[in-house]
Design a protein around this motif. Sequence first.
Motif: not given
Length: 207
Positions: A6-10, A75-77
């Motif tokens: 999972a990647l969270i772009l703040n 897999d998750i953005v």
Amino acid sequence: MDQIKALILNASLKASEEESNTGYMAKEVAEILKNEEAEVEIIRLADYNIAFGIDTDMGGDDQWPEIYEKVKEADIVMIGTPLWIGEKSSLATVAMERLYGGSSDTNDKGQAIYYNKVGGVLITGNEDGAKQAAASVLYGLSHIGFTVPPNVDAYWVGEAGPGPSYVEAEGYKSEFTQSHIQMLAYNTLHLAKILKENPIPAKGNTM
């Protein structure tokens, strides 16, 4: 099954030296995902030099290509954004534009590169605008190929006018917000696992 990434772009306008309300919520989501044995990375976009444009690499000192590689591996953005004047942040807009720039890239089946990836959004801010920002981000992600599960818009907004934000106002104690943080984490993870085992067939949707 391979570990879900999972990647969270703040998209806070603050660099990492400053506390980010959006970043606090991102860590809450990340904690749930990590407890479910997912690999999670949070990127503070303000720490990078991201050029304006609709391409995966604008050349020069553009650092978006580094982020784009992480997007392709995920897999998750999720896009995390504060609200300014009732809208998602300017950095969130830039991120969406740069993601759009990669929408003509394809996977090994000839589908858009974002197929079989799951999208979500988390939002903090004062006053109104959360649902409008969520609609903008989630539609944009779906339009370029991401799969959007139900209830993947976690948000908290303060009272009208200037005032304390998520951390200072202890918005993390909101039962509504916490329930949506859980739905965001678990629903994206669940669908990511499904798509990992049963990817969308290429018939009818190749580039």
